[in-house]
Enzyme design. Structure first.
Site, PDB file in Angstrom:
ATOM      1  N   CYS A  72      13.389 -13.587  17.274  1.00 26.09           N
ATOM      2  CA  CYS A  72      14.241 -14.831  17.842  1.00 26.09           C
ATOM      3  C   CYS A  72      15.462 -15.073  17.493  1.00 26.09           C
ATOM      4  O   CYS A  72      15.787 -15.088  16.292  1.00 26.09           O
ATOM      5  CB  CYS A  72      13.179 -16.041  17.804  1.00 26.09           C
ATOM      6  SG  CYS A  72      11.469 -15.970  18.512  1.00 26.09           S
ATOM      7  N   ARG A 100      17.816  -9.712  18.206  1.00 29.12           N
ATOM      8  CA  ARG A 100      16.549 -10.264  17.330  1.00 29.12           C
ATOM      9  C   ARG A 100      15.363 -10.607  18.335  1.00 29.12           C
ATOM     10  O   ARG A 100      14.378 -10.970  17.720  1.00 29.12           O
ATOM     11  CB  ARG A 100      17.131 -11.871  16.924  1.00 29.12           C
ATOM     12  CG  ARG A 100      18.238 -11.631  15.863  1.00 29.12           C
ATOM     13  CD  ARG A 100      18.563 -12.830  15.286  1.00 29.12           C
ATOM     14  NE  ARG A 100      17.529 -13.353  14.403  1.00 29.12           N
ATOM     15  CZ  ARG A 100      17.250 -13.350  13.236  1.00 29.12           C
ATOM     16  NH1 ARG A 100      18.198 -12.500  12.441  1.00 29.12           N
ATOM     17  NH2 ARG A 100      16.238 -13.733  12.646  1.00 29.12           N
ATOM     18  N   TRP A 116      11.271 -13.788  20.965  1.00 21.80           N
ATOM     19  CA  TRP A 116      10.413 -12.560  20.482  1.00 21.80           C
ATOM     20  C   TRP A 116       9.025 -13.221  20.437  1.00 21.80           C
ATOM     21  O   TRP A 116       8.908 -13.650  19.404  1.00 21.80           O
ATOM     22  CB  TRP A 116      10.690 -11.614  19.303  1.00 21.80           C
ATOM     23  CG  TRP A 116       9.939 -10.412  19.112  1.00 21.80           C
ATOM     24  CD1 TRP A 116      10.278  -9.251  19.753  1.00 21.80           C
ATOM     25  CD2 TRP A 116       8.845 -10.367  18.350  1.00 21.80           C
ATOM     26  NE1 TRP A 116       9.349  -8.425  19.306  1.00 21.80           N
ATOM     27  CE2 TRP A 116       8.458  -8.861  18.338  1.00 21.80           C
ATOM     28  CE3 TRP A 116       8.251 -11.110  17.236  1.00 21.80           C
ATOM     29  CZ2 TRP A 116       7.227  -8.330  17.709  1.00 21.80           C
ATOM     30  CZ3 TRP A 116       7.025 -10.589  16.795  1.00 21.80           C
ATOM     31  CH2 TRP A 116       6.645  -9.391  16.762  1.00 21.80           C
ATOM     32  N   ASN A 129      12.038 -19.960  15.310  1.00 20.29           N
ATOM     33  CA  ASN A 129      11.951 -18.823  14.956  1.00 20.29           C
ATOM     34  C   ASN A 129      10.928 -18.868  13.894  1.00 20.29           C
ATOM     35  O   ASN A 129      11.036 -19.753  13.033  1.00 20.29           O
ATOM     36  CB  ASN A 129      12.990 -18.278  14.330  1.00 20.29           C
ATOM     37  CG  ASN A 129      12.945 -16.717  13.897  1.00 20.29           C
ATOM     38  OD1 ASN A 129      12.151 -16.210  14.247  1.00 20.29           O
ATOM     39  ND2 ASN A 129      13.726 -16.397  13.189  1.00 20.29           N
ATOM     40  N   GLY A 130       9.746 -18.069  13.912  1.00 24.81           N
ATOM     41  CA  GLY A 130       8.585 -18.255  13.066  1.00 24.81           C
ATOM     42  C   GLY A 130       7.455 -18.413  13.698  1.00 24.81           C
ATOM     43  O   GLY A 130       7.295 -18.563  14.708  1.00 24.81           O
ATOM     44  N   GLU A 150      11.110   9.533   9.130  1.00 23.93           N
ATOM     45  CA  GLU A 150      12.211   8.644   9.484  1.00 23.93           C
ATOM     46  C   GLU A 150      12.610   9.182  11.107  1.00 23.93           C
ATOM     47  O   GLU A 150      12.668   8.262  11.929  1.00 23.93           O
ATOM     48  CB  GLU A 150      13.365   8.474   8.471  1.00 23.93           C
ATOM     49  CG  GLU A 150      14.763   8.145   8.896  1.00 23.93           C
ATOM     50  CD  GLU A 150      14.506   6.638   9.849  1.00 23.93           C
ATOM     51  OE1 GLU A 150      13.391   6.111   9.597  1.00 23.93           O
ATOM     52  OE2 GLU A 150      15.404   6.244  10.540  1.00 23.93           O
ATOM     53  N   LYS A 203      12.629   7.213  14.400  1.00 19.21           N
ATOM     54  CA  LYS A 203      13.692   6.977  15.321  1.00 19.21           C
ATOM     55  C   LYS A 203      13.444   7.416  16.853  1.00 19.21           C
ATOM     56  O   LYS A 203      13.678   6.592  17.961  1.00 19.21           O
ATOM     57  CB  LYS A 203      14.877   7.707  15.172  1.00 19.21           C
ATOM     58  CG  LYS A 203      15.723   7.430  13.838  1.00 19.21           C
ATOM     59  CD  LYS A 203      16.432   6.233  14.130  1.00 19.21           C
ATOM     60  CE  LYS A 203      15.975   4.927  13.792  1.00 19.21           C
ATOM     61  NZ  LYS A 203      15.596   4.381  12.520  1.00 19.21           N
ATOM     62  N   GLU A 236      10.725   4.973  18.570  1.00 19.59           N
ATOM     63  CA  GLU A 236      11.102   3.810  18.955  1.00 19.59           C
ATOM     64  C   GLU A 236      12.235   3.408  20.147  1.00 19.59           C
ATOM     65  O   GLU A 236      12.284   2.549  20.864  1.00 19.59           O
ATOM     66  CB  GLU A 236      11.804   2.759  17.620  1.00 19.59           C
ATOM     67  CG  GLU A 236      12.999   3.288  17.051  1.00 19.59           C
ATOM     68  CD  GLU A 236      13.312   2.515  15.880  1.00 19.59           C
ATOM     69  OE1 GLU A 236      12.895   1.254  15.927  1.00 19.59           O
ATOM     70  OE2 GLU A 236      14.073   3.032  14.884  1.00 19.59           O
ATOM     71  N   HIS A 264      -3.237  21.871   7.282  1.00 20.19           N
ATOM     72  CA  HIS A 264      -4.560  20.971   6.866  1.00 20.19           C
ATOM     73  C   HIS A 264      -5.012  20.405   7.860  1.00 20.19           C
ATOM     74  O   HIS A 264      -5.673  19.139   7.762  1.00 20.19           O
ATOM     75  CB  HIS A 264      -4.014  20.278   5.389  1.00 20.19           C
ATOM     76  CG  HIS A 264      -3.715  21.364   4.511  1.00 20.19           C
ATOM     77  ND1 HIS A 264      -4.481  22.134   3.968  1.00 20.19           N
ATOM     78  CD2 HIS A 264      -2.629  21.435   4.101  1.00 20.19           C
ATOM     79  CE1 HIS A 264      -3.917  22.664   2.899  1.00 20.19           C
ATOM     80  NE2 HIS A 264      -2.686  22.272   3.082  1.00 20.19           N
ATOM     81  N   LYS A 295      14.994  -6.831  15.806  1.00 19.23           N
ATOM     82  CA  LYS A 295      15.713  -6.490  14.660  1.00 19.23           C
ATOM     83  C   LYS A 295      15.309  -7.722  13.650  1.00 19.23           C
ATOM     84  O   LYS A 295      15.260  -8.876  14.373  1.00 19.23           O
ATOM     85  CB  LYS A 295      17.199  -6.477  14.774  1.00 19.23           C
ATOM     86  CG  LYS A 295      17.774  -5.302  13.769  1.00 19.23           C
ATOM     87  CD  LYS A 295      19.040  -4.956  13.910  1.00 19.23           C
ATOM     88  CE  LYS A 295      19.620  -4.181  13.247  1.00 19.23           C
ATOM     89  NZ  LYS A 295      19.155  -2.704  12.934  1.00 19.23           N
TER      90      LYS A 295
END
Ligand code: F6R
Length: 593
Positions: free
Chosen positions: A2, A28, A74, A100-101, A471, A475, A478, A494, A588
């Site tokens: 948010c 955000r 968000w 936000n939260g 990593e 990338k 996402e 394995h 983010k």
């Protein structure tokens, strides 16, 4: 999580100003957006909608206003609908709130307020805030600041809120766990945002609100106080060294590409550290009993790479634990332990929680962060900034390589080779500058076109290329939404090798190191099952179907190897018609647990 932005001051275009500034915080959250502006007749104009704020024209908010708040969401509680979009209002429509939260105990507060006659319109936890403030304001002589304080004392959970009161023309903000920064403008004007880029165009002078604090602005005067005790707080003015152009896309189509290209320079900036500070940090690593690295997502993979840096370069055992799992290991913490936290935003809730656990055990915390003045930077015992500048694309690129550069430098310092480490990284920075040219990107585009239609991809590596394989998977997943997984090269046989079919793209991350023969054997095993091999490394091998060359960078190989994967992920997203800057379901700065 948010975006929050509010303005109070003498300007007359507050509505357009907050919408414009909020566009800079879209990374955000981008499910929906909303704005509330106080008009000169004392009423509030509110607009909200689902979708991205990027598409909204600020000029449509041309009514005269000097007090406004805006929010990009968000979603946590309640679906992505216009009704659930913020701001939310009191029954009398004079108090508007953005948040936000998560207010964890919103259910019980809502029931109580409903019983008192309040009407709720949305499914959000946020809506209890304006109604509870409205209820508190009914008590004689209560100011907006006091009513907000009393409301905040009732809340459990993590939140940052902005409260606009049209009647008293006051803006109040409070935080517990989610960031809020005050930009100090000219002549008693204030900007309050969840992140600095919202107001960078107007001021670089800021004041940070800490957890458990609130701020009230009215008639050009600002007052900081403690939420619990109401005691007044004084705040330092801090000058931010980010510039507007750093926070803009410039000539690039997407922030992600801009930030990838900025790695021509950002490694050098990361290495630009004060020797004394690095040596002090190295000493604390040498002297501690038990050193644990912790972080989330990409920063977590950076920490895993750092395990190898400390082991190979400094012969020092350091462990990584994902921040969300860290509290489970609290039994092993003691005052002599050192916890190294790594974060781009400096606001990640799981990392802050890990720090709390570490502090409770008396352990010391070293933070490696990008955002100066962030909650993590301020709560740590020692902080090293990576100096990457603003990173706005949701996918972390230049921050990740900057974090690795700092950790590799520290590992060299622990080994008594600080100068050698810096020289290596400066040379690597020059190599990256040479590598990142248009022909290089065109070559990766050719490879991307050949593999873009596949639904599954696998990435392998050994040594520090193993965390880079993981990593790489983050990338690709996402931004392109292709299923990708990273493995230690030796692990494939394995189990995961069962997934390989004819043509499955497999990326092999290589170095000019002692693992070459093992890597080639593992690649052969993949090829024997029909895999299409994309080799990324300094040397070409016959087992590659496609080769993306990288410089031979020795101990800094992990840093250079991830860069072509970042470009590949970006191009896969573009080819598949995805927005690499704002991937679905993500945001983010993850300030919820
Ligand atoms: C992925 C990505 C995330 C972040 C993670 C931690 O590209 O950016 O996985 O690395 O959310 O964020 P910070 O570094 O801000 O703590």
């Amino acid at each position: 999580m948010c975006g929050i932005f509010g303005y109070i001051g003498k300007r007359k275009n507050a509505g357009a100003l907050v919408i414009k500034g909020l566009k800079n915080l879209e990374y955000r959250g981008y499910d929906s957006w909303g704005v509330a502006m106080r008009l000169s007749d004392g009423s509030i104009k509110c607009e909200k909608d689902v979708g991205k704020i990027g598409a909204v024209n600020p000029d449509q908010f041309k009514e005269e206003s000097s007090l406004a708040i805006a929010h990009s969401r968000w979603a946590t509680h309640g679906g992505v609908t216009k009704i659930n979009a913020h701001p939310h209002f009191s029954c009398d429509q004079t108090i508007a709130v953005i948040h936000n939260g998560i207010i964890e105990n919103y259910g019980e507060i809502r029931d109580e307020l409903k019983a008192k006659g309040h009407t709720f319109r949305s499914e959000t936890d946020t809506e209890v805030i304006p109604h509870l403030i409205e209820e508190e304001l009914k008590k004689k002589g209560t100011t907006l600041e006091e009513a907000t304080r009393r409301a905040c004392i009732r809340f459990t959970g993590r939140y940052a809120i902005l409260v606009l009161d049209a009647r008293s023309q006051t803006l109040v903000a409070a935080r517990t766990g989610s960031p809020l920064i005050i930009g100090v403008g000219e002549g008693g004007e204030y900007f309050i945002a969840s992140d600095i880029p919202a107001f960078l165009e107007y001021t670089r002078t800021v004041q940070y609100l800490d957890d458990g604090e609130m701020v009230a602005v009215h008639d050009g005067k600002i007052r900081f106080s403690d939420i619990a005790s109401s005691a007044e707080r004084t705040k330092r003015l801090v000058t931010i060294d980010w510039t507007v152009s750093e926070a803009e896309k410039g000539e690039y189509e997407h922030y992600m590409l801009k930030e990838i290209m900025d790695q021509k320079d950002s490694i050098r900036r990361a290495v630009h550290q004060d020797d004394e500070e690095i040596l002090a940090v190295a000493k604390s690593i040498e002297n501690c009993i038990g050193c644990i690295l912790t972080a989330c997502g990409t920063a977590g993979k950076v920490c895993m790479a750092a395990d190898y840096f400390f082991s190979v370069v400094a012969k020092r055992h350091v462990n990584f634990t994902p921040a969300s799992e860290f509290p489970i290991f609290h039994h092993f913490l003691r005052p002599e332990s050192l916890i190294i936290v790594v974060s781009q935003s400096g606001e990640t809730a799981d990392v802050l929680e890990a720090m709390k656990v570490a502090k409770a055990a008396g352990s010391k915390v070293l933070a490696i962060v990008n955002t100066q003045g962030s909650s993590i930077a301020r709560a740590a015992d020692y902080t090293l900034l990576i100096n990457a500048g603003p990173e706005k694309a949701v996918a972390s690129t230049k921050a990740a390589t900057g974090q690795m550069a700092v950790l590799l430098l520290v590992a060299h310092a622990v080994a008594g080779k600080l100068h050698e480490g810096r020289t290596l990284l400066l040379e690597t920075s020059g190599q990256i500058n040479d590598m990142l040219n248009p022909r290089y990107i065109d070559h990766i585009r050719d490879v991307a076109k050949k593999i873009a239609s596949h639904d599954n991809m696998y990435i392998i590596g050994k040594g520090w290329n193993y965390p880079m394989a993981m990593e790489s998977a983050i990338k690709i997943q996402e931004v392109s939404y292709i299923h990708a997984e990273g493995f230690a090269a030796g692990e494939l046989k394995h189990g995961p090798i069962a997934l390989i079919e004819k043509g499955t793209p497999c990326i092999a991350l290589m170095g000019n190191d002692e693992f070459t023969a093992d890597m080639v054997s593992n690649i052969m095993e993949l090829r024997a099952r029909g895999a299409q091999i994309i080799g990324i490394g300094p040397k070409k091998f016959d087992v590659f179907d496609h080769w993306i060359k990288v410089p031979d960078s020795g101990a800094a190989q992990a840093i250079v190897n991830i860069i072509p994967v970042q470009i590949l992920a970006y191009l896969l997203a573009v080819i598949r018609g995805r927005d690499p800057d704002m991937p679905r379901n993500l945001a983010k700065s993850v300030t919820v647990k």
